[in-house]
Design a protein around this motif. Structure first.
Motif, mmCIF file in Angstrom:
data_model
loop_
_atom_site.group_PDB
_atom_site.id
_atom_site.type_symbol
_atom_site.label_atom_id
_atom_site.label_comp_id
_atom_site.label_asym_id
_atom_site.label_seq_id
_atom_site.Cartn_x
_atom_site.Cartn_y
_atom_site.Cartn_z
ATOM 1 N N LEU A 78 4.598 -0.283 -4.552
ATOM 2 C CA LEU A 78 5.531 0.732 -4.043
ATOM 3 C C LEU A 78 5.483 1.997 -4.891
ATOM 4 C CD1 LEU A 78 8.641 -1.445 -3.161
ATOM 5 C CD2 LEU A 78 7.267 -0.103 -1.565
ATOM 6 N N SER A 79 5.462 1.832 -6.210
ATOM 7 C CA SER A 79 5.403 2.985 -7.113
ATOM 8 C C SER A 79 4.118 3.778 -6.896
ATOM 9 C CB SER A 79 5.474 2.530 -8.570
ATOM 10 O OG SER A 79 6.690 1.911 -8.835
ATOM 11 N N GLU A 106 4.368 5.748 -3.635
ATOM 12 C CA GLU A 106 5.228 6.924 -3.768
ATOM 13 C C GLU A 106 4.498 8.073 -4.471
ATOM 14 O OE1 GLU A 106 8.677 5.480 -5.781
ATOM 15 O OE2 GLU A 106 9.412 4.407 -4.020
ATOM 16 N N ASP A 112 1.282 8.639 -4.160
ATOM 17 C CA ASP A 112 0.028 8.827 -3.422
ATOM 18 C C ASP A 112 -1.182 8.332 -4.203
ATOM 19 O OD1 ASP A 112 1.058 9.838 -1.047
ATOM 20 O OD2 ASP A 112 1.114 11.886 -1.816
#
Length: 133
Positions: free
Chosen positions: A59-60, A63, A65
């Motif tokens: 997820l990080s 976020e 890209d």
């Protein structure tokens, strides 16, 4: 009166503010973990620390890209002082892939499956039925 638990240099306020910001970070982490716990439950998987951390790493990266492969996820976890073996990370990624939570991209990086993203963003109304099928 002397209290051995209190610092003698008069730095009561700074210690208290550090503790309150730590509590805030823990609460934010818990909220993020609850989303991931819900995601795992929707896919019929048990929650484990390594699954939480691997999905959080993906997820990080999304976020920011960025894309992460096995080595990238493993390095990210080591940077967070989470001592997991490379093989453990690889096995968790393979399991999450086989369950449809994440996908292996052509460049050997991993990303969340679109259905998993929908669950995380609260669009699971019709998704849960299709996940179980």
């Amino acid at each position: 009166m002397y209290n051995p638990q209190l610092p003698t240099d008069g730095s009561h306020a700074s210690k208290g503010s550090a503790m309150s910001s730590g509590a805030c970070n823990q609460q934010t982490e818990r909220q993020g973990n609850e989303r991931i716990r819900f995601l795992l439950k929707c896919f019929g998987l048990r929650t484990s620390l390594i699954r939480l951390k691997v999905i959080d790493a993906l997820l990080s990266a999304a976020e920011g890209d960025r894309s992460l492969g096995v080595r990238g996820v493993h390095s990210h976890l080591l940077d967070l002082d989470i001592p997991l073996s490379f093989l453990s990370v690889r096995e968790v990624l393979k399991r999450l892939c086989s369950e449809g939570v994440i996908t292996l991209n052509p460049d050997k990086s991993y990303s969340l499956h679109p259905q998993a993203v929908a669950v995380l963003h609260g669009e699971q109304s019709g998704q849960q039925a299709s996940l179980k099928a």
